[in-house]
Design an enzyme around this catalytic site. Structure first.
Site, PDB file in Angstrom:
ATOM      1  N   HIS A 180    -125.106 -46.948 -21.183  1.00  0.00           N
ATOM      2  CA  HIS A 180    -126.409 -47.056 -21.579  1.00  0.00           C
ATOM      3  C   HIS A 180    -126.963 -45.616 -21.814  1.00  0.00           C
ATOM      4  O   HIS A 180    -127.068 -44.422 -20.887  1.00  0.00           O
ATOM      5  CB  HIS A 180    -127.286 -47.541 -20.421  1.00  0.00           C
ATOM      6  CG  HIS A 180    -128.913 -47.699 -20.390  1.00  0.00           C
ATOM      7  ND1 HIS A 180    -129.623 -48.710 -20.370  1.00  0.00           N
ATOM      8  CD2 HIS A 180    -129.778 -46.832 -20.997  1.00  0.00           C
ATOM      9  CE1 HIS A 180    -130.727 -48.748 -20.576  1.00  0.00           C
ATOM     10  NE2 HIS A 180    -131.079 -47.452 -21.176  1.00  0.00           N
ATOM     11  N   GLN A 213    -138.866 -50.263 -28.075  1.00  0.00           N
ATOM     12  CA  GLN A 213    -139.418 -49.379 -26.907  1.00  0.00           C
ATOM     13  C   GLN A 213    -140.993 -49.799 -26.469  1.00  0.00           C
ATOM     14  O   GLN A 213    -141.495 -49.618 -25.494  1.00  0.00           O
ATOM     15  CB  GLN A 213    -139.404 -48.055 -27.343  1.00  0.00           C
ATOM     16  CG  GLN A 213    -139.961 -46.907 -26.741  1.00  0.00           C
ATOM     17  CD  GLN A 213    -139.276 -46.746 -25.295  1.00  0.00           C
ATOM     18  OE1 GLN A 213    -138.334 -45.986 -25.224  1.00  0.00           O
ATOM     19  NE2 GLN A 213    -139.944 -47.255 -24.131  1.00  0.00           N
ATOM     20  N   HIS A 237    -129.513 -43.296 -25.155  1.00  0.00           N
ATOM     21  CA  HIS A 237    -130.359 -43.122 -26.008  1.00  0.00           C
ATOM     22  C   HIS A 237    -130.024 -42.067 -27.104  1.00  0.00           C
ATOM     23  O   HIS A 237    -130.658 -41.071 -27.116  1.00  0.00           O
ATOM     24  CB  HIS A 237    -131.747 -43.033 -25.773  1.00  0.00           C
ATOM     25  CG  HIS A 237    -132.306 -44.083 -24.730  1.00  0.00           C
ATOM     26  ND1 HIS A 237    -133.203 -45.257 -25.314  1.00  0.00           N
ATOM     27  CD2 HIS A 237    -132.190 -44.664 -23.467  1.00  0.00           C
ATOM     28  CE1 HIS A 237    -133.434 -45.924 -24.270  1.00  0.00           C
ATOM     29  NE2 HIS A 237    -132.777 -45.725 -23.231  1.00  0.00           N
ATOM     30  N   GLU A 259    -138.611 -51.586 -15.216  1.00  0.00           N
ATOM     31  CA  GLU A 259    -138.312 -49.876 -14.800  1.00  0.00           C
ATOM     32  C   GLU A 259    -139.816 -49.428 -14.739  1.00  0.00           C
ATOM     33  O   GLU A 259    -140.597 -48.740 -15.488  1.00  0.00           O
ATOM     34  CB  GLU A 259    -137.983 -49.161 -16.236  1.00  0.00           C
ATOM     35  CG  GLU A 259    -137.787 -47.793 -15.907  1.00  0.00           C
ATOM     36  CD  GLU A 259    -137.187 -46.965 -17.165  1.00  0.00           C
ATOM     37  OE1 GLU A 259    -137.399 -47.644 -18.334  1.00  0.00           O
ATOM     38  OE2 GLU A 259    -136.675 -45.849 -16.952  1.00  0.00           O
ATOM     39  N   HIS A 272    -134.274 -53.311 -21.124  1.00  0.00           N
ATOM     40  CA  HIS A 272    -134.828 -52.314 -20.109  1.00  0.00           C
ATOM     41  C   HIS A 272    -135.600 -53.335 -19.433  1.00  0.00           C
ATOM     42  O   HIS A 272    -136.659 -53.964 -19.996  1.00  0.00           O
ATOM     43  CB  HIS A 272    -135.663 -51.520 -20.879  1.00  0.00           C
ATOM     44  CG  HIS A 272    -134.800 -50.521 -21.357  1.00  0.00           C
ATOM     45  ND1 HIS A 272    -133.969 -50.527 -22.164  1.00  0.00           N
ATOM     46  CD2 HIS A 272    -134.832 -48.766 -21.225  1.00  0.00           C
ATOM     47  CE1 HIS A 272    -133.601 -49.233 -22.688  1.00  0.00           C
ATOM     48  NE2 HIS A 272    -133.965 -48.291 -22.012  1.00  0.00           N
ATOM     49  N   ASP A 295    -128.402 -42.592 -19.576  1.00  0.00           N
ATOM     50  CA  ASP A 295    -129.702 -42.855 -20.119  1.00  0.00           C
ATOM     51  C   ASP A 295    -130.126 -41.667 -21.157  1.00  0.00           C
ATOM     52  O   ASP A 295    -129.784 -41.966 -22.458  1.00  0.00           O
ATOM     53  CB  ASP A 295    -130.929 -42.889 -19.306  1.00  0.00           C
ATOM     54  CG  ASP A 295    -131.854 -44.134 -19.397  1.00  0.00           C
ATOM     55  OD1 ASP A 295    -131.650 -44.458 -20.704  1.00  0.00           O
ATOM     56  OD2 ASP A 295    -132.971 -43.872 -18.937  1.00  0.00           O
ATOM     57  N   TRP A 339    -137.675 -37.758 -21.583  1.00  0.00           N
ATOM     58  CA  TRP A 339    -137.522 -38.385 -20.378  1.00  0.00           C
ATOM     59  C   TRP A 339    -136.523 -37.876 -19.438  1.00  0.00           C
ATOM     60  O   TRP A 339    -136.342 -37.850 -18.171  1.00  0.00           O
ATOM     61  CB  TRP A 339    -136.992 -39.849 -20.262  1.00  0.00           C
ATOM     62  CG  TRP A 339    -138.044 -40.626 -20.722  1.00  0.00           C
ATOM     63  CD1 TRP A 339    -139.149 -41.522 -20.448  1.00  0.00           C
ATOM     64  CD2 TRP A 339    -137.881 -41.162 -22.522  1.00  0.00           C
ATOM     65  NE1 TRP A 339    -139.860 -42.002 -21.688  1.00  0.00           N
ATOM     66  CE2 TRP A 339    -139.071 -42.137 -22.987  1.00  0.00           C
ATOM     67  CE3 TRP A 339    -137.312 -40.672 -23.463  1.00  0.00           C
ATOM     68  CZ2 TRP A 339    -139.411 -42.451 -23.990  1.00  0.00           C
ATOM     69  CZ3 TRP A 339    -137.408 -41.483 -24.864  1.00  0.00           C
ATOM     70  CH2 TRP A 339    -138.423 -42.090 -25.083  1.00  0.00           C
TER      71      TRP A 339
HETATM   72  N1  17E Z   1    -137.312 -45.705 -22.728  1.00  0.00           N
HETATM   73  C1  17E Z   1    -137.684 -46.477 -21.839  1.00  0.00           C
HETATM   74  O1  17E Z   1    -138.265 -47.134 -21.743  1.00  0.00           O
HETATM   75  N2  17E Z   1    -137.033 -45.970 -20.600  1.00  0.00           N
HETATM   76  C2  17E Z   1    -136.192 -44.895 -20.581  1.00  0.00           C
HETATM   77  N3  17E Z   1    -135.773 -44.930 -19.178  1.00  0.00           N
HETATM   78  C3  17E Z   1    -135.858 -44.172 -21.593  1.00  0.00           C
HETATM   79  C4  17E Z   1    -136.253 -44.638 -22.649  1.00  0.00           C
HETATM   80  C5  17E Z   1    -135.083 -43.235 -21.370  1.00  0.00           C
HETATM   81 FE   FE2 Z   2    -133.108 -46.492 -20.943  1.00  0.00          FE
END
Ligand code: 17E
Ligand code: FE2
Length: 439
Positions: free
Chosen positions: A66, A161, A68, A222, A219, A318, A324
């Protein structure tokens, strides 16, 4: 013979203590021809590249489940994430996204892939934001995937996203990304406007995956909200569709806020469903708990409990230097170290498990079969030689591989870098951080 690695300690990770040393012979086809017991009385072969392991640990490549790569190396552009929340990160990225170009994405993604190759990471699953009408990042990453094919595996997740249902044309963009060649279908149910939108978004992701015969990696949950319960939806869809271990829930940090009764129910569902979990300790130690006073939540999923329930859990990096996470070198051993502390996997067997969470267990997330992954005869000769006798020592000393080999070709070499210490009153000595010596 193309190459031989002599006298290596093979890491069959979980639970295994030190074992006898082996020779790994690599054929002209770039595959492992034979794995045989090491015999120090035998002369090394006259042909092919010789790597003397001298008891060092030979591991199958690290696997990044995982990351980005589209957002990597954009920290501070156009301005920093001041609050440190996931939400501000998404807003900052949304601004940066408008200025993306093909060259920009290719350059940043390739730079991080070089860092990964140097550290023995040869299989990578990257998320790629597809809530962008131009799909610039996706097209660029598809190009990068083609360029590294043959020595690195790059799986691209079509990652919405800003939502599938809540973003204008979100579903159409997701479908277009898959039609252009994304490998995995993503989702972000906790970011959708309503609970119902979140459920619907997962339904769409699974429908697209089934249509194209792809995997799902969402995702999921979170957020520090005990009412965010999309992982049960994802697991149920995986179970009923038959996608099972081809589905992954990433982050699932809300699980860190669930109470005992619901957690018990969830463990049973997740273990029956066969889905994978990916925990991202850097990002979530950073992003979660930002709305808490004290006591402040740790912000991770139930790593230890889900492992005990028989769920496959892996650790991911990540972000690398983006809105982030300002830091990072894409090091899997850093991920394992931070992850094992965050999840309190600090017993000896648990530390071995943490190593497997950036190797074997992460390979299962990507769906790498025995013909693609592992130090076994017939598999590609792809591996990393770590200057440490055990996974635990490799994590503790944060070593970099001395050799990284992909399909029988030497990709990266890192010579030892000794530190000379002149202790007052004594002569100079080389500092040796190792404590558990191979027999
Ligand atoms: N986008 C998201 O939704 N969550 C994350 N942890 C990252 C990007 C890095
Ligand atoms: Fe992520």
């Amino acid at each position: 013979m193309r190459m031989i690695v002599r006298g290596a300690r093979l890491s069959h990770t979980e639970g295994d203590g030190p074992r006898g040393l082996s020779d790994v012979e690599v054929g002209e086809d770039g595959r492992i021809a034979r794995v045989v017991p090491y015999d120090d009385r035998k002369e090394p072969p006259a042909t092919g590249t010789l790597v003397e392991a001298r008891g060092a640990l030979l591991t199958a490549p690290f696997v990044e489940p995982h990351i980005h790569l589209d957002t990597a190396l954009t920290a501070g552009e156009p301005r920093p994430n001041v609050s440190g929340t996931l939400w501000e990160g998404i807003a900052r990225w949304s601004e940066r996204k408008r200025t993306l170009t093909r060259e920009d994405v290719i350059a940043r993604a390739t730079e991080v892939l070089r860092w990964q190759a140097a550290q023995g990471v040869l299989h990578v699953r990257t998320h790629c934001d597809v809530t962008d009408p131009s799909l610039t990042a996706l097209d660029a990453l598809l190009e990068v995937r083609d360029r590294v094919r043959g020595f690195m595996t790059l799986q691209i997740v079509a990652f919405p996203q800003e939502g599938i249902v809540s973003f204008p044309d979100g579903e159409a963009l997701l479908r277009e990304a898959v039609a252009r060649g994304a490998d995995v279908v993503g989702a972000i149910p906790h970011f959708e406007d309503t609970r119902e939108d979140g459920v619907a978004s997962l339904g769409i992701a699974f429908a697209v995956a089934e249509e194209y015969g792809l995997r799902v990696d969402a995702h999921c949950d979170e957020i520090d909200d005990e009412q965010s319960r999309f992982v049960e939806v994802l697991a149920t869809l995986a179970l009923r569709s038959g996608l099972r271990e081809r589905a992954t829930a990433s982050h699932t940090t809300a699980m860190g806020s669930y109470g005992g009764a619901y957690s018990f129910k969830l463990r049973r569902l997740l273990s029956r469903s066969g889905i994978n979990l990916v925990s991202n300790p850097f990002a979530n130690l950073n992003l979660q708990g930002r709305f808490d006073g004290y006591p402040r939540r740790r912000g991770l999923t139930q790593v230890k409990e889900m492992l005990a329930a028989g769920v496959n859990v892996a650790f991911g990096h990540d972000d690398v230097m983006d809105p982030w996470n300002a830091l990072g070198t894409a090091s899997p051993l850093q991920t394992a170290l931070v992850g094992l502390y965050a999840a309190q996997l600090t017993g000896d067997a648990e530390i071995a498990t943490a190593f497997s969470m950036v190797t074997d267990r992460a390979a299962r997330v990507l769906g790498l079969g025995p013909d693609e992954y592992g130090i076994t005869e017939g598999a590609p000769a792809s591996f990393a030689l770590l200057p440490a006798p055990t996974p635990q020592e490799a994590i503790r000393r944060q070593v970099r591989p001395s050799h990284v080999v992909s399909h029988g070709t030497l990709l990266a070499e890192t010579p030892p870098t000794p530190t000379r210490l002149t202790w007052p009153g004594e002569g100079p000595t080389e500092v040796d951080f190792s404590r558990s010596h191979p027999s």
